[in-house]
Design a protein around this motif. Structure first.
Motif: not given
Length: 148
Positions: A30-33, A37-41, A106-108
């Motif tokens: 879930r954390l990786r997903t 999602q953040l990277v895609n956004k 994303i860093t956090v």
């Protein structure tokens, strides 16, 4: 009967341990997903930002009274360059701030994933062990990709 009673707690203990391992894996996934999602956004916003910059550069060399068309909510609207340019500039500035915030998230999230991996001793197949500092550096590189 004494042997039967001693077997039942052992089986229950194994089920609890197996369940907790499944929960750990599900939480990690879930954390990786969430990070993906953040990277895609972030990628989507960077593409929009580049489009805004291109249009702003083009419109700065045009007369202010010239007609231009802008898509607003799926509807093409006729405006003048004088009306559109400030709105585009404002949108661009807001996107820059949002991109910076997403990079921080994303860093956090990467740090949260690394901490979770260490806490639960998670090993990813096919990945060589890297020192924690190297993993954090790699996560930071991914987060800062768009600012080149």
């Amino acid at each position: 009967m004494a042997t039967d009673a001693s077997k039942k707690p052992a089986k229950t203990g194994q089920k609890i341990a197996a369940k907790s391992n499944e929960e750990v894996v599900q939480t990690f996934q879930r954390l990786r997903t969430e990070q993906r999602q953040l990277v895609n956004k972030l990628s989507e916003l960077e593409m929009d930002l580049n489009e805004h910059k291109l249009v702003i550069e083009t419109l700065q060399n045009v007369e202010e009274d010239r007609k231009c068309f802008r898509m607003v909510g799926g509807v093409l609207v006729e405006r003048t360059v004088k009306e559109v340019l400030p709105a585009l500039t404002s949108n661009r500035d807001q996107m820059v701030k949002l991109i910076e915030a997403l990079n921080q998230q994303i860093t956090v999230k990467g740090q949260e994933i690394n901490d979770y991996k260490e806490k639960n001793n998670i090993k990813i197949r096919g990945q060589q062990e890297l020192p924690a500092a190297q993993e954090n550096a790699d996560a930071a590189k991914v987060a800062n990709q768009g600012f080149r």
